[in-house]
Write a protein that holds these residues in place. Structure first.
Motif, mmCIF file in Angstrom:
data_model
loop_
_atom_site.group_PDB
_atom_site.id
_atom_site.type_symbol
_atom_site.label_atom_id
_atom_site.label_comp_id
_atom_site.label_asym_id
_atom_site.label_seq_id
_atom_site.Cartn_x
_atom_site.Cartn_y
_atom_site.Cartn_z
ATOM 1 N N HIS A 81 0.841 -1.221 -0.281
ATOM 2 C CA HIS A 81 -0.131 0.156 0.091
ATOM 3 C C HIS A 81 0.799 1.163 -0.068
ATOM 4 C CE1 HIS A 81 -3.730 -2.340 0.348
ATOM 5 N NE2 HIS A 81 -3.165 -3.116 1.293
ATOM 6 N N ASP A 82 0.519 2.223 -0.824
ATOM 7 C CA ASP A 82 1.128 3.400 -0.950
ATOM 8 C C ASP A 82 0.579 4.370 0.247
ATOM 9 O OD1 ASP A 82 2.397 2.808 -3.440
ATOM 10 O OD2 ASP A 82 0.754 3.877 -4.638
ATOM 11 N N CYS A 83 1.709 5.169 0.506
ATOM 12 C CA CYS A 83 1.284 6.083 1.931
ATOM 13 C C CYS A 83 2.120 7.356 1.591
ATOM 14 C CB CYS A 83 1.999 5.481 2.966
ATOM 15 S SG CYS A 83 1.293 3.742 3.474
ATOM 16 N N ILE A 84 1.066 8.292 2.148
ATOM 17 C CA ILE A 84 1.803 9.709 1.884
ATOM 18 C C ILE A 84 1.496 10.500 3.168
ATOM 19 C CG2 ILE A 84 -0.156 10.916 0.661
ATOM 20 C CD1 ILE A 84 1.966 12.374 -0.890
ATOM 21 N N GLY A 85 2.223 11.402 3.632
ATOM 22 C CA GLY A 85 1.903 12.056 4.935
ATOM 23 C C GLY A 85 2.830 13.477 5.215
ATOM 24 N N LEU A 92 7.124 20.134 21.751
ATOM 25 C CA LEU A 92 7.537 20.463 23.164
ATOM 26 C C LEU A 92 8.625 19.322 23.646
ATOM 27 C CD1 LEU A 92 6.837 21.797 25.882
ATOM 28 C CD2 LEU A 92 5.263 19.774 26.381
ATOM 29 N N GLY A 93 9.732 19.955 24.005
ATOM 30 C CA GLY A 93 10.984 19.013 24.461
ATOM 31 C C GLY A 93 11.648 18.360 23.474
ATOM 32 N N GLY A 94 11.576 19.014 22.255
ATOM 33 C CA GLY A 94 12.356 18.582 21.096
ATOM 34 C C GLY A 94 11.648 17.468 20.382
ATOM 35 N N THR A 95 10.417 17.209 20.575
ATOM 36 C CA THR A 95 9.712 15.973 19.868
ATOM 37 C C THR A 95 9.407 16.638 18.460
ATOM 38 O OG1 THR A 95 7.598 16.968 20.478
ATOM 39 C CG2 THR A 95 8.757 15.140 22.099
ATOM 40 N N GLY A 96 9.103 15.409 17.521
ATOM 41 C CA GLY A 96 8.660 15.642 16.320
ATOM 42 C C GLY A 96 7.527 14.938 16.116
ATOM 43 N N PHE A 97 6.699 15.271 15.167
ATOM 44 C CA PHE A 97 5.396 14.692 14.875
ATOM 45 C C PHE A 97 5.183 14.297 13.296
ATOM 46 C CE2 PHE A 97 5.106 17.505 18.345
ATOM 47 C CZ PHE A 97 4.793 16.642 19.190
ATOM 48 N N ALA A 98 4.428 13.313 12.971
ATOM 49 C CA ALA A 98 4.076 13.130 11.515
ATOM 50 C C ALA A 98 2.654 12.494 11.553
ATOM 51 C CB ALA A 98 5.191 12.370 10.738
ATOM 52 N N GLN A 99 2.066 12.410 10.470
ATOM 53 C CA GLN A 99 0.885 11.868 10.148
ATOM 54 C C GLN A 99 0.978 11.209 8.825
ATOM 55 O OE1 GLN A 99 -1.985 14.998 10.549
ATOM 56 N NE2 GLN A 99 -2.901 13.772 12.176
ATOM 57 N N LEU A 100 0.541 9.787 8.549
ATOM 58 C CA LEU A 100 0.516 9.182 7.550
ATOM 59 C C LEU A 100 -0.840 8.561 7.072
ATOM 60 C CD1 LEU A 100 2.847 8.117 5.402
ATOM 61 C CD2 LEU A 100 2.966 5.894 6.720
ATOM 62 N N ALA A 101 -1.151 8.737 5.635
ATOM 63 C CA ALA A 101 -2.326 7.953 5.117
ATOM 64 C C ALA A 101 -1.979 7.120 4.119
ATOM 65 C CB ALA A 101 -3.358 8.838 4.747
ATOM 66 N N CYS A 102 -2.635 5.773 4.133
ATOM 67 C CA CYS A 102 -2.224 4.897 3.052
ATOM 68 C C CYS A 102 -3.559 4.689 2.145
ATOM 69 C CB CYS A 102 -1.776 3.471 3.713
ATOM 70 S SG CYS A 102 -0.251 3.709 4.859
ATOM 71 N N ASP A 103 -3.399 4.231 0.886
ATOM 72 C CA ASP A 103 -4.181 4.063 0.008
ATOM 73 C C ASP A 103 -5.253 2.926 0.485
ATOM 74 O OD1 ASP A 103 -2.814 1.781 -0.522
ATOM 75 O OD2 ASP A 103 -2.208 2.530 -2.594
ATOM 76 N N ASP A 104 -5.203 2.242 1.402
ATOM 77 C CA ASP A 104 -6.040 1.181 1.842
ATOM 78 C C ASP A 104 -6.935 1.662 3.068
ATOM 79 O OD1 ASP A 104 -4.060 1.232 3.985
ATOM 80 O OD2 ASP A 104 -4.307 -1.118 4.080
#
Length: 164
Positions: A81-85, A92-104
């Motif tokens: 499954h292809d995914c993009i985000g 806060l406190g040097g954290t990082g974030f991401a969101q990903l959605a896949c074609d299924d």
């Protein structure tokens, strides 16, 4: 502390929007390759490899993060499954974030929370919309970080998965 280190494999711990049919730019029949990344440090064109274990059945994500401080995330799951985000750093406190959605229709959210000082690899954890646990890694030297006995491998719950 971790500003600009592309914590792209790190997905938010909040619900992600429902996925629609997605096209991953540059998709080939094989996983994204670090050789396609320009590694233009500090540039919007900067690119690093993103790898993640998903659940307990040997499924993994292989992709790339593009940008600096914020950017796009693209790749695909080992089940095809292809995914993009999107991703961002500077939380806060040097954290990082991401969101990903896949074609299924699967979505994934992870938070990046630490960095290996020797390789610069960022490490994150999260969960997908099916309730599967995710452990993710990203960075310029991510394969060096994941190398045991001269073979890079993802340390997934179902067993180590060789990668290149």
């Amino acid at each position: 502390m971790f500003r600009g280190l592309l914590p792209a494999a790190i997905f938010l711990l909040a619900p992600a929007a429902a996925a629609q049919t997605l096209e991953v730019p540059g998709r080939t029949d094989s996983p994204p390759s670090p050789s396609r990344c320009e590694n233009a440090i500090g540039s919007e064109d900067s690119c690093v490899r993103v790898l993640a274990c998903v659940g307990n059945d040997g499924v993994y994500f292989d992709g790339e993060a593009i940008g600096w401080d914020t950017g796009t995330l693209r790749g695909f799951m080992s089940d095809g499954h292809d995914c993009i985000g999107t991703w961002s750093s500077g939380g806060l406190g040097g954290t990082g974030f991401a969101q990903l959605a896949c074609d299924d229709g699967t979505t994934a959210d992870v938070i990046y929370y630490s960095q290996d000082p020797d390789t610069g690899t960022v490490i994150g954890r999260g969960q997908d919309s099916a309730g599967r646990f995710i452990k993710a890694w990203s960075g310029l030297n991510v394969l060096a970080y994941l190398t045991q006995d001269s073979t890079p491998e993802l340390p997934c719950t179902a067993g180590a998965i060789p990668i290149s």
